[in-house]
Design an enzyme around this catalytic site. Structure first.
Site, mmCIF file in Angstrom:
data_model
loop_
_atom_site.group_PDB
_atom_site.id
_atom_site.type_symbol
_atom_site.label_atom_id
_atom_site.label_comp_id
_atom_site.label_asym_id
_atom_site.label_seq_id
_atom_site.Cartn_x
_atom_site.Cartn_y
_atom_site.Cartn_z
ATOM 1 N N LYS A 32 35.037 6.434 19.154
ATOM 2 C CA LYS A 32 35.572 6.704 17.810
ATOM 3 C C LYS A 32 36.903 7.419 17.937
ATOM 4 O O LYS A 32 37.225 8.049 18.952
ATOM 5 C CB LYS A 32 34.592 7.532 16.971
ATOM 6 C CG LYS A 32 34.182 8.886 17.569
ATOM 7 C CD LYS A 32 35.132 10.023 17.270
ATOM 8 C CE LYS A 32 34.618 11.354 17.808
ATOM 9 N NZ LYS A 32 35.666 12.423 17.812
ATOM 10 N N ASP A 92 27.744 14.486 16.738
ATOM 11 C CA ASP A 92 28.333 13.170 16.468
ATOM 12 C C ASP A 92 27.332 12.024 16.558
ATOM 13 O O ASP A 92 27.625 10.909 16.114
ATOM 14 C CB ASP A 92 29.482 12.885 17.442
ATOM 15 C CG ASP A 92 30.676 13.801 17.240
ATOM 16 O OD1 ASP A 92 30.705 14.517 16.224
ATOM 17 O OD2 ASP A 92 31.569 13.800 18.101
#
Length: 296
Positions: free
Chosen positions: A12, A136
């Site tokens: 990401k 995350d």
């Protein structure tokens, strides 16, 4: 089912990262947009009938008890007696990069073993397990680009225009704890609102998509970047290297990777030769995780 091969674990980028406060327990309050990209690790899982968990490092050697094994161990508590797994990991996403590689590997492992072991746990339960591994992990399990708030637990899907990026990772890494404990870290950025991010469907259908894309990818800043640049001058070097090629770069996460949106044009752009030891890759963003829908 005895095995599942070629399971992607995408990295990401943080399009921006604002620190808006700090709780009494020391956790920082943040706002960010997490965006999936097609720079991926690859996992392979094979069923073991002896109840053991094992891991094979196919590229980079990993710590003995990494997030993948911890994820497998946490999920195994829900498995039938004797269910184990052998997990192969081909690492491509660099460590200490601010790209979420370890968390993404853990999420892919949870999704894969949930299917391999026939557990059929819902996404909400996997997220409860995942958040114990890392803040995350629930984002990667959710499988959508997202506006993230709080200490990372508030996740709201957002649509982001398709775009190409160049990501540069210098060889030096950064310790996230050092950055968040720095006295000069900005911790009072005004709270933004999701509509200000301009990533709604009306913007995506605007007559000039490049204009709306610019607004999306130029939104905000990264509050961790000034501290990271002080602690790791290579972050500044990477930003300047991209800047010399006409690209506006910023750091992702806690670094040390930096990225820049590429102008519309050919799939692969000509870039200057990177300094020795750097990892540089041209990537596309993803609308959804490749395993999106594996748990609901």
């Amino acid at each position: 089912m005895k095995a599942i091969y070629d399971l992607p674990a995408p990295a990401k980028l943080n399009l921006f990262l604002h620190i808006t406060g700090r709780r009494e327990d020391g956790y920082h309050l943040l706002q960010s947009v997490f965006m999936l990209i097609d720079w991926c690790d690859t996992l392979h899982v094979e069923l073991r009938s002896d109840g053991q968990l094992s891991r094979e490092d196919l590229t980079t050697e990993l710590p003995p008890d990494d997030l993948v094994l911890r994820a497998a161990r946490a999920l195994q508590a829900h498995a039938a007696p004797g269910q184990g797994a052998h997990i192969g990991i081909a690492k491509q996403v660099p460590a200490q990069a601010g790209m979420g590689g370890g968390s993404s590997d853990a999420a892919t492992c949870l999704l894969a073993l949930n299917r391999l072991w026939g557990l059929d746990l819902p996404l909400s339960r996997l997220a409860e397990i995942g958040v114990q591994l890392g803040a995350d992990v629930p984002f990667f399990l959710g499988g959508r680009n997202a506006w993230v708030e709080g200490i990372g637990e508030k996740i709201r899907p957002v649509d982001i225009p398709s775009a190409r990026f160049v990501v540069a990772k210098p060889p030096q890494g950064l310790d996230t704890k050092l950055i968040f404990s720095a006295p000069d870290l900005q911790r009072a950025t005004p709270v933004a609102i999701i509509s200000g991010f301009a990533a709604d469907s009306e913007q995506l259908e605007a007559p000039n998509p490049e204009s709306s894309a610019f607004k999306v990818f130029d939104f905000g800043h990264n509050d961790l970047q000034p501290v990271a640049q002080r602690l790791c001058p290579a972050v500044t070097d990477a930003i300047e290297w991209l800047g010399a090629q006409g690209l506006k770069a910023r750091m992702t996460g806690s670094g040390s990777s930096v990225f820049a949106k590429m102008p519309q044009g050919p799939q692969e752009a000509e870039l200057a030769k990177a300094p020795p030891g750097w990892q540089v890759r041209q990537c596309s963003n993803l609308a959804v995780h490749p395993l999106w829908g594996w748990a609901t």
